[in-house]
Design a protein around this motif. Structure first.
Motif, short mmCIF file in Angstrom:
data_model
loop_
_atom_site.label_atom_id
_atom_site.label_comp_id
_atom_site.label_asym_id
_atom_site.label_seq_id
_atom_site.Cartn_x
_atom_site.Cartn_y
_atom_site.Cartn_z
N VAL A 128 0.84 -1.20 0.00
CA VAL A 128 0.00 0.00 0.00
C VAL A 128 0.87 1.25 0.00
O VAL A 128 0.57 2.25 -0.67
CB VAL A 128 -0.95 0.00 1.21
CG1 VAL A 128 -1.74 1.30 1.28
CG2 VAL A 128 -1.90 -1.19 1.13
N HIS A 129 1.98 1.20 0.72
CA HIS A 129 2.89 2.34 0.77
C HIS A 129 3.45 2.64 -0.62
O HIS A 129 3.51 3.80 -1.05
CB HIS A 129 4.03 2.06 1.75
CG HIS A 129 4.99 3.19 1.89
ND1 HIS A 129 4.61 4.46 2.21
CD2 HIS A 129 6.35 3.23 1.74
CE1 HIS A 129 5.67 5.25 2.27
NE2 HIS A 129 6.73 4.53 1.97
N ALA A 130 3.83 1.60 -1.35
CA ALA A 130 4.37 1.78 -2.70
C ALA A 130 3.29 2.32 -3.65
O ALA A 130 3.56 3.20 -4.48
CB ALA A 130 4.93 0.46 -3.22
N LEU A 131 2.09 1.79 -3.55
CA LEU A 131 0.99 2.27 -4.38
C LEU A 131 0.69 3.74 -4.09
O LEU A 131 0.43 4.53 -5.01
CB LEU A 131 -0.27 1.42 -4.15
CG LEU A 131 -0.20 -0.06 -4.53
CD1 LEU A 131 -1.46 -0.78 -4.04
CD2 LEU A 131 -0.05 -0.23 -6.03
N SER A 132 0.72 4.11 -2.83
CA SER A 132 0.47 5.49 -2.43
C SER A 132 1.57 6.41 -2.93
O SER A 132 1.31 7.55 -3.35
CB SER A 132 0.36 5.59 -0.91
OG SER A 132 -0.73 4.85 -0.42
N ALA A 133 2.81 5.92 -2.90
CA ALA A 133 3.94 6.73 -3.35
C ALA A 133 3.81 7.09 -4.83
O ALA A 133 4.16 8.19 -5.25
CB ALA A 133 5.25 5.98 -3.09
N PHE A 134 3.31 6.16 -5.62
CA PHE A 134 3.09 6.42 -7.05
C PHE A 134 2.11 7.57 -7.22
O PHE A 134 2.35 8.51 -7.99
CB PHE A 134 2.57 5.16 -7.74
CG PHE A 134 2.39 5.31 -9.23
CD1 PHE A 134 3.37 4.84 -10.10
CD2 PHE A 134 1.25 5.90 -9.77
CE1 PHE A 134 3.22 4.97 -11.48
CE2 PHE A 134 1.09 6.03 -11.14
CZ PHE A 134 2.08 5.56 -11.99
N ASP A 135 0.99 7.51 -6.51
CA ASP A 135 -0.02 8.56 -6.62
C ASP A 135 0.50 9.89 -6.09
O ASP A 135 0.21 10.95 -6.66
CB ASP A 135 -1.28 8.14 -5.86
CG ASP A 135 -2.10 7.10 -6.61
OD1 ASP A 135 -1.58 6.52 -7.59
OD2 ASP A 135 -3.26 6.87 -6.22
N ASP A 136 1.27 9.85 -5.01
CA ASP A 136 1.83 11.09 -4.47
C ASP A 136 2.78 11.74 -5.47
O ASP A 136 2.87 12.98 -5.54
CB ASP A 136 2.56 10.81 -3.15
CG ASP A 136 1.60 10.61 -1.99
OD1 ASP A 136 0.42 11.00 -2.11
OD2 ASP A 136 2.03 10.05 -0.96
N ALA A 137 3.49 10.93 -6.24
CA ALA A 137 4.39 11.48 -7.26
C ALA A 137 3.60 12.22 -8.33
O ALA A 137 4.05 13.25 -8.86
CB ALA A 137 5.22 10.36 -7.88
N VAL A 138 2.41 11.71 -8.67
CA VAL A 138 1.55 12.40 -9.63
C VAL A 138 1.11 13.74 -9.05
O VAL A 138 1.13 14.77 -9.74
CB VAL A 138 0.33 11.54 -9.99
CG1 VAL A 138 -0.62 12.30 -10.92
CG2 VAL A 138 0.77 10.24 -10.66
N ALA A 178 -3.58 17.74 -8.95
CA ALA A 178 -4.20 17.58 -7.64
C ALA A 178 -5.32 16.55 -7.64
O ALA A 178 -5.48 15.78 -6.68
CB ALA A 178 -4.73 18.92 -7.13
N VAL A 179 -6.12 16.54 -8.70
CA VAL A 179 -7.30 15.67 -8.75
C VAL A 179 -7.22 14.78 -9.98
O VAL A 179 -7.38 15.24 -11.11
CB VAL A 179 -8.61 16.48 -8.79
CG1 VAL A 179 -9.81 15.54 -8.78
CG2 VAL A 179 -8.68 17.42 -7.60
N PHE A 180 -6.94 13.52 -9.78
CA PHE A 180 -6.86 12.57 -10.89
C PHE A 180 -7.59 11.30 -10.50
O PHE A 180 -7.77 10.99 -9.32
CB PHE A 180 -5.40 12.26 -11.25
CG PHE A 180 -4.60 11.68 -10.11
CD1 PHE A 180 -4.54 10.31 -9.90
CD2 PHE A 180 -3.90 12.52 -9.25
CE1 PHE A 180 -3.81 9.78 -8.85
CE2 PHE A 180 -3.16 12.00 -8.20
CZ PHE A 180 -3.11 10.63 -8.00
N ALA A 181 -8.02 10.55 -11.52
CA ALA A 181 -8.76 9.32 -11.29
C ALA A 181 -7.98 8.14 -11.83
O ALA A 181 -7.45 8.18 -12.94
CB ALA A 181 -10.13 9.38 -11.96
N GLY A 182 -7.94 7.07 -11.05
CA GLY A 182 -7.45 5.80 -11.54
C GLY A 182 -8.59 5.08 -12.22
O GLY A 182 -9.73 5.09 -11.72
N VAL A 183 -8.33 4.46 -13.37
CA VAL A 183 -9.38 3.81 -14.15
C VAL A 183 -8.93 2.40 -14.55
O VAL A 183 -7.80 2.21 -15.03
CB VAL A 183 -9.71 4.61 -15.43
CG1 VAL A 183 -10.89 3.99 -16.16
CG2 VAL A 183 -10.00 6.07 -15.09
#
Length: 220
Positions: A8-18, A24-29
């Motif tokens: 979960v930490h690694a997945l969160s890090a990817f989104d934080d890099a975006v 600021a506001v993006f959607a995973g699809v």
């Protein structure tokens, strides 16, 4: 909790890099159900806020059915916004499975809403895979994204659970096929049911060409 869970930490890090890159506001699809012989294809879009913690979240394919069901409600309660889209068997047959999957993704994005029902338009779409067609919003394809991005992983869970639930409903309507077990995929038991009962209205004829050829005595 997120920091103690390396996935979960690694997945969160990817989104934080975006986010750190200025979005600021993006959607995973993501979508679910491109491969089965029966049923609709589903997709989901999820917007998560920075710092959101969803323990045990991962690529839906790496989770048990029980865990996915548990996470479905957690994601819907935790996400800033989420949406689910479906493309039917008729649409799959008319425009092919790839275009139908894209159609389901479009519908998921167009239905992105908060818990209060307010529609949300993200600045960017992170699309799992290597194809994104016809979106009016900026897109970024992420190959293997459901195992890289927390928001895409969340979308993969919503899409998979939504599709599985639809197959459970079809299992009650067509109990002879065992949809509750194989969810429409081409298992031995599924093909045996097709041999015994023929094709139902919820099967995808274009996905059964090899099956028809084998039954006719041709090469599968």
């Amino acid at each position: 909790m997120t920091k103690s869970d390396p996935v979960v930490h690694a997945l969160s890090a990817f989104d934080d890099a975006v986010r750190d890159g200025g979005v600021a506001v993006f959607a995973g699809v993501d979508e679910a159900g491109r491969g089965p012989l029966a049923g609709s294809v589903y997709a989901a879009a999820v917007i998560l806020g920075r710092g959101v913690e969803i323990p045990y979240l991962n690529d839906s394919k790496k989770l048990t059915e029980k865990r996915r069901e548990q996470l479905f409600d957690v994601i819907c309660d935790t996400a800033y916004a989420w949406g689910i889209g479906e493309a039917t068997v008729a649409e799959i047959e008319e425009i092919n499975i790839l275009n139908a999957a894209m159609l389901a993704m479009h519908r998921a994005v167009e239905s992105l809403h908060t818990k209060e029902g307010e529609l949300v338009v993200p600045e960017l779409l992170l699309i799992d895979g290597d194809k994104a067609r016809g979106f009016s919003l900026p897109t970024e394809c992420v190959i293997g994204g459901d195992a890289k991005s927390l928001s895409i992983a969340a979308a993969s869970v919503l899409a998979k659970v939504s599709r599985d639930r639809s197959m459970l409903a079809l299992a009650k309507e067509y109990p002879q096929y065992g949809f509750e077990k194989h969810k429409g995929y081409g298992t031995k038991a599924h093909y045996e049911a097709l041999d015994a009962y023929g094709v139902s209205p919820v099967h995808r004829p274009s996905f059964l060409k090899k099956y028809f050829a084998a039954r006719a005595g041709g090469r599968a």
